[in-house]
Design an enzyme around this catalytic site. Structure first.
Site, short mmCIF file in Angstrom:
data_model
loop_
_atom_site.label_atom_id
_atom_site.label_comp_id
_atom_site.label_asym_id
_atom_site.label_seq_id
_atom_site.Cartn_x
_atom_site.Cartn_y
_atom_site.Cartn_z
CB THR A 133 -3.35 7.33 3.17
OG1 THR A 133 -1.92 6.69 2.72
CG2 THR A 133 -3.96 7.52 1.90
CD GLN A 186 9.16 7.30 2.18
OE1 GLN A 186 10.31 6.45 2.57
NE2 GLN A 186 8.75 6.07 2.26
CB SER A 208 3.33 6.90 7.54
OG SER A 208 2.94 5.64 7.57
CB CYS A 255 1.04 3.42 -2.52
SG CYS A 255 2.17 2.51 -0.56
N1 PLP Z 1 3.26 9.23 1.63
C1 PLP Z 1 4.65 8.89 1.08
C2 PLP Z 1 5.54 9.94 0.58
C3 PLP Z 1 4.90 7.11 1.49
O1 PLP Z 1 6.10 6.86 0.59
C4 PLP Z 1 3.47 6.82 1.87
C5 PLP Z 1 3.85 5.09 1.48
O2 PLP Z 1 3.81 4.74 1.17
C6 PLP Z 1 2.97 7.22 2.21
C7 PLP Z 1 2.26 8.79 1.64
C8 PLP Z 1 1.61 6.47 2.49
O3 PLP Z 1 1.66 6.38 3.87
P1 PLP Z 1 0.69 4.96 4.81
O4 PLP Z 1 1.26 4.05 3.78
O5 PLP Z 1 0.41 5.42 6.23
O6 PLP Z 1 -0.83 5.71 4.35
#
Ligand code: PLP
Length: 376
Positions: free
Chosen positions: A71, A176, A195, A318
């Site tokens: 994020t 992903q 991530s 999320c």
């Molecule tokens: N982008 C995608 C495509 C995700 O699937 C996620 C998490 O579900 C994120 C961003 C966010 O990553 P993080 O949990 O490390 O903030």
């Protein structure tokens, strides 16, 4: 419990935890300290940076900064470059991209333009290109969709975007994709988010890959760590564990990809077609299968599966607080509300076994038939 919610998070890699543990117990020093012990950690961070970057990009053309999560990486990219005119993204993006776009629109900084999706979850490239003009400052297209599993050809899309407007800064959310599908970043990609916790790393560790010649502004100000772009004492343990976990993933990436493709197909074909409609494309990531039990509620199926020992998702973990219960990505793909209400996502990891897939088929069919029967 059978864990099939690996797109939400993965079990941390035990080998990597063990290998990195000395960076908590023994080498706990501050990497910015001027004595030898601190300085040694700088070279450990350098090794981790290089190991993570070299898996997907040319180290002569790209560099990598560590962040606190995917994020943050997305926010860093967007708030740095979506600064004027219009910015273009897709309806399939994670909230880590869509919410910053809305925020910048509400602040009056940019005009936010959202490209539609095709039925298979990929962005409609022609419609995306139609939104790019000479006032476009920034484009963000996710690599692998976290709900449908669709894979966007980001190198090709970035090339075509830049043919239309060479001044555009092109970002992709690779959260992903990294460690799961084979690819290399082309010279047209400016920024790319990672991530750790999606590939056996820890929550709270991420990275932003950037083209070396791109002048990325600082996002967090302070002691000047991460070449001044992202201040804050580095999470050495988390970063080293991420690098070790990625080593394991990349070692077996192709074998895992092929095996999970076959297992995902076996699961999809084993589900009762009177109940479940497959939404994920066959050419998507093998790590995700989204289906919908049309006319039933995905959330109820999730709880019923839980009671039978199977952990699944209904879509992005999320966005589980969102007011609307319909899966927004399914709606964006053109499915009706009944389909979008019945979505369940099963997502895998290299640790997912054949037996678990067999058991998941049985559980999904049992609960689907049970709920359908109760609905009359
Ligand atoms: N982008 C995608 C495509 C995700 O699937 C996620 C998490 O579900 C994120 C961003 C966010 O990553 P993080 O949990 O490390 O903030």
């Amino acid at each position: 419990m059978i864990y099939m919610d690996n797109a939400a998070t993965t079990k941390p890699c035990a080998w990597a935890l063990d290998k990195a543990s000395k960076f908590v117990t023994e080498q706990f020093y501050n990497p910015s300290a001027l004595y030898e012990e601190g300085f040694a950690l700088q070279s450990e961070l350098k090794k981790a940076r290089s190991a993570l970057l070299s898996k997907v990009a040319d180290e002569n053309a790209f560099e990598l900064i560590f962040t606190s999560c995917g994020t943050e990486s997305d926010n860093h990219a967007i708030f740095s470059f979506a600064k004027r005119g219009n910015a273009v993204t897709t309806a399939g993006e994670h909230s880590a991209v869509l919410v910053p776009f809305t925020e910048l629109k509400n602040r009056g900084v940019i005009e936010s333009r959202i490209a539609p999706l095709q039925k298979d979850g990929k962005v409609d490239v022609e419609k995306l290109l139609a939104l790019v003009d000479n006032k476009t400052s920034f484009v963000s297209v996710m690599h692998v969709n976290n709900e449908m599993g669709a894979i966007n050809d980001i190198n090709e899309i970035a090339k075509r975007v830049k043919q239309k407007n060479p001044r555009v800064i092109f970002h992709s959310d690779g959260v992903q994709a990294y460690g799961k599908i084979p690819y290399r970043l082309s010279k047209d990609i400016d920024l790319y988010s990672l991530s750790a916790h999606k590939i056996g790393g820890l929550k709270g560790v991420g990275a932003l890959i950037k083209r070396k010649s791109l002048n990325l502004p600082a996002f967090i100000f302070g002691g000047g760590q991460e070449t001044g772009k992202r201040s804050g004492t580095e999470n050495v343990f988390g970063i080293k564990q991420f690098a070790y976990a990625s080593e394991k993933k990349f070692e077996t990436l192709i074998g895992d990809f092929d095996r999970l493709t076959a297992e995902r197909e076996r699961l999809a074909n084993g589900l009762d077609s009177e109940i479940y409609t497959r939404l994920s494309p066959t050419d998507g990531t093998p790590y995700i299968l989204m289906v919908s039990a049309r006319g039933l509620r995905g959330e109820i199926l999730l709880h019923m599966a839980h009671d039978k020992g199977l952990l699944i998702g209904t879509g992005s973990a999320c966005s589980s607080n969102s007011k609307t219960r319909y899966n927004k990505v399914a709606l964006a793909c053109g499915y009706d509300e009944k389909i979008a209400d019945g979505t369940v996502r099963l997502s895998f990891s290299p640790e997912t076994t054949e037996q678990e897939i067999t058991d998941a088929i049985a559980i999904m069919n049992e609960i689907g038939r049970d709920l359908k029967g109760r609905m009359g």
